[in-house]
Design an enzyme around this catalytic site. Sequence first.
Site, PDB file in Angstrom:
ATOM      1  N   TYR A  42       0.836  -1.196   0.000  1.00 50.28           N
ATOM      2  CA  TYR A  42       0.000   0.000   0.000  1.00 50.28           C
ATOM      3  C   TYR A  42       0.887   1.269   0.000  1.00 50.28           C
ATOM      4  O   TYR A  42       0.386   2.352  -0.277  1.00 50.28           O
ATOM      5  CB  TYR A  42      -0.859   0.064   1.276  1.00 50.28           C
ATOM      6  CG  TYR A  42      -2.083  -0.819   1.329  1.00 50.28           C
ATOM      7  CD1 TYR A  42      -2.273  -1.898   0.468  1.00 50.28           C
ATOM      8  CD2 TYR A  42      -3.079  -0.558   2.278  1.00 50.28           C
ATOM      9  CE1 TYR A  42      -3.412  -2.700   0.567  1.00 50.28           C
ATOM     10  CE2 TYR A  42      -4.221  -1.349   2.370  1.00 50.28           C
ATOM     11  CZ  TYR A  42      -4.385  -2.416   1.516  1.00 50.28           C
ATOM     12  OH  TYR A  42      -5.507  -3.199   1.618  1.00 50.28           O
ATOM     13  N   GLY A  43       2.142   1.108   0.397  1.00 52.66           N
ATOM     14  CA  GLY A  43       2.999   2.260   0.712  1.00 52.66           C
ATOM     15  C   GLY A  43       3.271   3.224  -0.428  1.00 52.66           C
ATOM     16  O   GLY A  43       3.722   4.343  -0.198  1.00 52.66           O
ATOM     17  N   CYS A  74      -0.333  -1.732  10.968  1.00 52.85           N
ATOM     18  CA  CYS A  74       0.207  -1.189   9.727  1.00 52.85           C
ATOM     19  C   CYS A  74       0.363   0.318   9.892  1.00 52.85           C
ATOM     20  O   CYS A  74      -0.622   1.016  10.161  1.00 52.85           O
ATOM     21  CB  CYS A  74      -0.764  -1.494   8.589  1.00 52.85           C
ATOM     22  SG  CYS A  74      -0.285  -0.741   7.018  1.00 52.85           S
ATOM     23  N   CYS A 187       7.199   0.890   9.697  1.00 54.20           N
ATOM     24  CA  CYS A 187       6.364   0.017   8.872  1.00 54.20           C
ATOM     25  C   CYS A 187       6.506  -1.340   9.536  1.00 54.20           C
ATOM     26  O   CYS A 187       7.623  -1.766   9.868  1.00 54.20           O
ATOM     27  CB  CYS A 187       6.907  -0.016   7.445  1.00 54.20           C
ATOM     28  SG  CYS A 187       6.300  -1.404   6.462  1.00 54.20           S
TER      29      CYS A 187
HETATM   30  N1  DGL Z   1       3.166  -3.040   6.884  1.00 50.53           N
HETATM   31  C1  DGL Z   1       2.715  -1.825   6.383  1.00 50.53           C
HETATM   32  C2  DGL Z   1       3.095  -0.639   7.239  1.00 50.53           C
HETATM   33  O1  DGL Z   1       3.262  -0.821   8.424  1.00 50.53           O
HETATM   34  C3  DGL Z   1       2.631  -1.486   4.939  1.00 50.53           C
HETATM   35  C4  DGL Z   1       3.482  -2.063   3.901  1.00 50.53           C
HETATM   36  C5  DGL Z   1       2.924  -1.731   2.550  1.00 50.53           C
HETATM   37  O2  DGL Z   1       1.895  -2.313   2.202  1.00 50.53           O
HETATM   38  O3  DGL Z   1       3.505  -0.889   1.856  1.00 50.53           O
HETATM   39  O4  DGL Z   1       3.216   0.467   6.802  1.00 50.53           O
END
Ligand code: DGL
Length: 264
Positions: A42-43, A74, A187
Site C-alpha cells: 500500500y505504501g 500497519c 512500517c
Molecule cells: N506493513 C505496512 C506498514 O506498516 C505497509 C506495507 C505496505 O503495504 O507498503 O506500513
Amino acid sequence: MDNRAIGVLDTGVGGLTAVRSLRALLPGEDIVFFADTARVPYGGRDTDEIRALSMDCARRLAERAEIKFLLVACGTITSACLAETGGAAGVEAAGVIAPAAEAAARASVTGRIGVLSTEATARTGAFPRALEAARPGVEVVSRGNSALVPLIEAGRISAGDAELERAVDEAAAPFISAGVDALILGCTHFPLLTERFRERLPGVELINSGAAGAGECARRLAEEGLLNPRSAGGSTRCLVTGDTEGFCRLADIFLGGAFTAEKA
Ligand code: DGL
C-alpha cells in the site's frame, strides 16, 4: 470480560510482528489476522486508495469473524485512516504510530529520533506529529522507503542477498549521518529486518512498531474490560486475500511455527 477475538489487520506478512507480540502478551486471546496480500504494497498508493482498500479489508474481516477490537498493525493504514478502518469493522481500533512514538520518546537520550516508514506514511507527517506530542522539541529525521516491503514479501531477508543488503544500506544511511540514538521501524514489515539494521546502526535503539501496537492493544482491552477470561490456549487464524500457501511459507520463514491460512 469478552471472549470474542481480536482482529489484526495489515497489508501483508508485516502484521505478524504485531501478532507475535500479542500472542506473548495475551496468550488466552483468539486472534484473527487479515492480510491483504493480493494488493500489498500500500505504501506507494495515494491516501484515498489506501482508505478504500483498508475499509474494504476491515469490513471483510468483521464479516468473517466476530471481533471485539481491531489492531491496525500497519503504519500506512494507521497514518491514513485509523478511525475509519475501525468504524468499517464496527469496533474500536488501535494503531501503531502513537505507541511507537511514545516508546521512542522514552528510549531516546539525545532527543534525535529517526523514523523509517513507507512513502505514504512519511507523506502524512503522522510520526513527527506523534513524536512532538510525546516529547515536545524532539528532533525528527523521517524517511519513506518503497524498496524494502516488496523484498520482504518475496521472502528476501537473509544476510548476503545483495539487493537486500544494498536496500538496507540506503535505508539506514540518513540515520547514520544524522546520528539518531533511536530509530522507529515505522512500517510493521521492517522489524523482520531488525538484525540487518542492527548491523548498520549499532547502539541505536530500534523501535518495533508492531510490538508497540500490540502493547497498546493489550492496554486498551484491559482498560475497557474486554480481556478474555482465559489466560492460555488462544488461537491464531489467518485470512489472506492472496495465495494461502505462499503466505504460510513466508510466515514460517519469518516467525517459525506452523501457520495455516484461509482465503479471505
Ligand atoms: N506493513 C505496512 C506498514 O506498516 C505497509 C506495507 C505496505 O503495504 O507498503 O506500513
